[in-house]
Each structure stands twice: as structure tokens, then as C-alpha cells.
Design a protein around this motif. Structure first.
Motif, mmCIF file in Angstrom:
data_model
loop_
_atom_site.group_PDB
_atom_site.id
_atom_site.type_symbol
_atom_site.label_atom_id
_atom_site.label_comp_id
_atom_site.label_asym_id
_atom_site.label_seq_id
_atom_site.Cartn_x
_atom_site.Cartn_y
_atom_site.Cartn_z
ATOM 1 N N ILE A 211 0.813 -1.225 0.000
ATOM 2 C CA ILE A 211 0.000 0.000 0.000
ATOM 3 C C ILE A 211 0.844 1.271 0.000
ATOM 4 N N GLU A 212 2.158 1.125 -0.105
ATOM 5 C CA GLU A 212 3.031 2.306 -0.139
ATOM 6 C C GLU A 212 2.658 3.264 -1.279
ATOM 7 N N PRO A 213 2.436 2.789 -2.515
ATOM 8 C CA PRO A 213 2.030 3.729 -3.574
ATOM 9 C C PRO A 213 0.706 4.425 -3.257
ATOM 10 N N PHE A 214 -0.235 3.706 -2.666
ATOM 11 C CA PHE A 214 -1.511 4.306 -2.276
ATOM 12 C C PHE A 214 -1.280 5.426 -1.266
ATOM 13 N N MET A 215 -0.465 5.184 -0.261
ATOM 14 C CA MET A 215 -0.216 6.189 0.771
ATOM 15 C C MET A 215 0.516 7.399 0.194
ATOM 16 N N GLU A 216 1.431 7.175 -0.734
ATOM 17 C CA GLU A 216 2.118 8.301 -1.362
ATOM 18 C C GLU A 216 1.127 9.163 -2.146
ATOM 19 N N ASN A 217 0.196 8.520 -2.853
ATOM 20 C CA ASN A 217 -0.836 9.265 -3.582
ATOM 21 C C ASN A 217 -1.744 10.030 -2.624
ATOM 22 N N ILE A 218 -2.095 9.412 -1.523
ATOM 23 C CA ILE A 218 -2.965 10.059 -0.533
ATOM 24 C C ILE A 218 -2.320 11.343 -0.024
ATOM 25 N N THR A 219 -1.038 11.297 0.283
ATOM 26 C CA THR A 219 -0.368 12.494 0.805
ATOM 27 C C THR A 219 -0.313 13.591 -0.253
ATOM 28 N N ARG A 220 -0.204 13.210 -1.509
ATOM 29 C CA ARG A 220 -0.216 14.207 -2.589
ATOM 30 C C ARG A 220 -1.627 14.757 -2.814
ATOM 31 N N ASN A 221 -2.631 13.895 -2.734
ATOM 32 C CA ASN A 221 -4.012 14.306 -3.005
ATOM 33 C C ASN A 221 -4.632 15.118 -1.868
ATOM 34 N N TYR A 222 -4.089 14.997 -0.667
ATOM 35 C CA TYR A 222 -4.627 15.707 0.498
ATOM 36 C C TYR A 222 -3.498 16.471 1.195
ATOM 37 N N PRO A 223 -2.924 17.472 0.497
ATOM 38 C CA PRO A 223 -1.774 18.176 1.068
ATOM 39 C C PRO A 223 -2.102 19.014 2.301
ATOM 40 N N ASP A 224 -3.373 19.363 2.489
ATOM 41 C CA ASP A 224 -3.751 20.206 3.627
ATOM 42 C C ASP A 224 -4.053 19.402 4.891
ATOM 43 N N ILE A 225 -3.990 18.085 4.784
ATOM 44 C CA ILE A 225 -4.247 17.231 5.951
ATOM 45 C C ILE A 225 -2.912 16.776 6.517
ATOM 46 N N ASP A 226 -2.799 16.832 7.817
ATOM 47 C CA ASP A 226 -1.579 16.429 8.519
ATOM 48 C C ASP A 226 -1.521 14.898 8.583
ATOM 49 N N ILE A 227 -0.797 14.313 7.609
ATOM 50 C CA ILE A 227 -0.628 12.854 7.558
ATOM 51 C C ILE A 227 0.800 12.556 7.992
ATOM 52 N N ARG A 228 0.927 11.845 9.088
ATOM 53 C CA ARG A 228 2.247 11.528 9.640
ATOM 54 C C ARG A 228 2.554 10.060 9.378
ATOM 55 N N MET A 229 3.566 9.825 8.578
ATOM 56 C CA MET A 229 3.958 8.466 8.205
ATOM 57 C C MET A 229 5.145 8.073 9.081
ATOM 58 N N LEU A 230 4.928 7.083 9.953
ATOM 59 C CA LEU A 230 5.931 6.730 10.959
ATOM 60 C C LEU A 230 6.323 5.254 10.864
ATOM 61 N N GLU A 231 7.605 5.020 10.645
ATOM 62 C CA GLU A 231 8.140 3.662 10.600
ATOM 63 C C GLU A 231 8.357 3.197 12.035
ATOM 64 N N VAL A 232 7.793 2.029 12.392
ATOM 65 C CA VAL A 232 7.813 1.603 13.790
ATOM 66 C C VAL A 232 8.627 0.342 14.073
ATOM 67 N N TRP A 233 9.144 -0.322 13.074
ATOM 68 C CA TRP A 233 9.912 -1.535 13.338
ATOM 69 C C TRP A 233 11.330 -1.242 13.801
ATOM 70 N N TYR A 234 11.925 -0.165 13.291
ATOM 71 C CA TYR A 234 13.322 0.131 13.599
ATOM 72 C C TYR A 234 13.518 1.468 14.296
ATOM 73 N N ASN A 235 12.462 2.227 14.495
ATOM 74 C CA ASN A 235 12.579 3.544 15.096
ATOM 75 C C ASN A 235 11.911 3.536 16.477
ATOM 76 N N GLN A 236 12.728 3.612 17.522
ATOM 77 C CA GLN A 236 12.203 3.514 18.885
ATOM 78 C C GLN A 236 11.294 4.684 19.250
ATOM 79 N N THR A 237 11.608 5.871 18.789
ATOM 80 C CA THR A 237 10.750 7.023 19.077
ATOM 81 C C THR A 237 9.376 6.801 18.457
#
Length: 134
Positions: free
Chosen positions: A57-83
Motif C-alpha cells: 500500500i506504499e504507492p496508495f499512501m504516497e498518492n494520498i499524501t499528494r491528493n490531500y496536502p492540507d491534511i496532517d498525515i504523519r507516516m511513521l516507521e515503527v519496526w526500527y525507530n524507537q521514538t
């Protein structure tokens, strides 16, 4: 003399208790620290680097962020990033999820969408609703 000492001690205890009650009950209520979750205008997308479901679904999510630039979409990788793992746990807890369901996952306020099928099927409807509120 013994009665005087008892009276003074009792008076001291009453004054101390009254002072403590005044401080506790007259103080303004503490304000909670601002929370980043339970805010239904922020979209959290949690994914794992190397997760095959997330990759689909990575291509879908990339399109979503482009199609909705005014919405705060935070994409966070959780397997390797402790924060991001801590944010993941906190956001899920605030959404009422004690054990996070895994990735890919989207959390909007208390709404949780999980999986490579449900996220593409449902997310855009939620984003359109957010846009209408603005």
C-alpha cells in the motif's frame, strides 16, 4: 499543664489539616499536557520497513499524501525507530487499543484502520470528512 499541651497539639493538628484542605481544594485543576492523539485532524500511518503488507500500500499512501496536502498525515516507521514505536503505543492507547494490531495501521482520533485491504478501501472517506470540517 498536660491538658494545655494536648490542647495546643490538637489545635496545631486542626490548623494543619485545614491548611492542607485549603491548598488541595482551592487550587485550580491541573491542565493536562496537550496530547497529539485523540485529535481527529491528524492522520497517523504506521508501517514497518520490510513489511510486505506495508509495501503493497506504499504507492496508495504516497498518492494520498499528494491528493490531500492540507491534511496532517504523519507516516511513521515503527519496526526500527524507537521514538516512533513509543508514539505508536501512545496513539493506540489513546484510541482505546491496549495491544496495537500491527502494521500497516492508520489511526485518526479513535478510529483505527488496519491492513492492506481496509486502509485503501476506507481511508479516503475519512480524509474527505476531515477536509469538509476545515
Amino acid at each position: 499543664m498536660d491538658k494545655v499541651i494536648k490542647f495546643v497539639v490538637a489545635l496545631f493538628v486542626v490548623i494543619a489539616a485545614a491548611s492542607l484542605a485549603y491548598v488541595v481544594f482551592s487550587a485550580p485543576p491541573a491542565t493536562a499536557a496537550p496530547s497529539s492523539a485523540v485529535n481527529d485532524s491528524i492522520v497517523y500511518y504506521f508501517y514497518g520497513q520490510g513489511c510486505p503488507h506495508c509495501a503493497k500500500i506504499e504507492p496508495f499512501m504516497e498518492n494520498i499524501t499528494r491528493n490531500y496536502p492540507d491534511i496532517d498525515i504523519r507516516m511513521l516507521e515503527v519496526w526500527y525507530n524507537q521514538t516512533n514505536q513509543q508514539i505508536y503505543a501512545q496513539i493506540n492507547a489513546e484510541a482505546g487499543i491496549s495491544t496495537p494490531p500491527g502494521v500497516p495501521e492508520v489511526v485518526i482520533g479513535k478510529t483505527v484502520i488496519v491492513g492492506e485491504v481496509d486502509i485503501p478501501a476506507k481511508l479516503e472517506g475519512y480524509l474527505q470528512a476531515i477536509e469538509k470540517k476545515k
